[in-house]
Design an enzyme around this catalytic site. Structure first.
Site, PDB file in Angstrom:
ATOM      1  N   ARG A  19       0.832  -1.210   0.000  1.00 57.80           N
ATOM      2  CA  ARG A  19       0.000   0.000   0.000  1.00 57.80           C
ATOM      3  C   ARG A  19       0.866   1.259   0.000  1.00 57.80           C
ATOM      4  O   ARG A  19       0.596   2.199  -0.738  1.00 57.80           O
ATOM      5  CB  ARG A  19      -0.961   0.002   1.189  1.00 57.80           C
ATOM      6  CG  ARG A  19      -2.073  -1.018   1.037  1.00 57.80           C
ATOM      7  CD  ARG A  19      -3.001  -1.018   2.220  1.00 57.80           C
ATOM      8  NE  ARG A  19      -2.251  -1.325   3.433  1.00 57.80           N
ATOM      9  CZ  ARG A  19      -2.676  -1.074   4.669  1.00 57.80           C
ATOM     10  NH1 ARG A  19      -3.834  -0.501   4.877  1.00 57.80           N
ATOM     11  NH2 ARG A  19      -1.944  -1.398   5.701  1.00 57.80           N
ATOM     12  N   ASN A  37      -6.118  -2.851   1.429  1.00 54.07           N
ATOM     13  CA  ASN A  37      -6.094  -4.302   1.516  1.00 54.07           C
ATOM     14  C   ASN A  37      -7.526  -4.818   1.552  1.00 54.07           C
ATOM     15  O   ASN A  37      -8.403  -4.196   2.150  1.00 54.07           O
ATOM     16  CB  ASN A  37      -5.385  -4.760   2.789  1.00 54.07           C
ATOM     17  CG  ASN A  37      -3.888  -4.579   2.737  1.00 54.07           C
ATOM     18  OD1 ASN A  37      -3.295  -4.472   1.671  1.00 54.07           O
ATOM     19  ND2 ASN A  37      -3.252  -4.556   3.894  1.00 54.07           N
TER      20      ASN A  37
END
Length: 90
Positions: A19, A37
């Site tokens: 991320r 996620n």
């Protein structure tokens, strides 16, 4: 020309800094949207910006950060809609 995409990244992509990696590249390329996620182990990205910048971001998502094993990147393109103000990690 500005465009939009929605992507799902599969493989070993959680717990490896994916991320932050996506965030860093999106900010560098002037792209807005988000990365997060998913419960099933994938990472989701929605992004808007210049088409060439988005293509570059997709290349980076296909590579992933050190430690990631990207098996698949599914991308669906769409029309630009000014959906996002900035790029964020969710």
């Amino acid at each position: 020309m500005k465009k939009y995409f929605h992507a799902y990244i599969s493989g070993i992509v959680q717990g490896v800094g994916f991320r932050y990696f996506a965030y860093k590249w999106a900010k560098r390329l002037g792209i807005s949207g988000y990365v997060r996620n998913l419960r099933d182990g994938r990472v989701e990205v929605e992004a808007e910006g210049e088409e060439e910048a988005l293509k570059e971001l997709i290349k980076k998502l296909e590579e992933g950060p050190l430690g990631a094993i990207v098996e698949r990147v599914d991308v669906n393109w769409g029309e630009y809609g000014n959906r996002f103000v900035d790029f964020e990690i969710r």
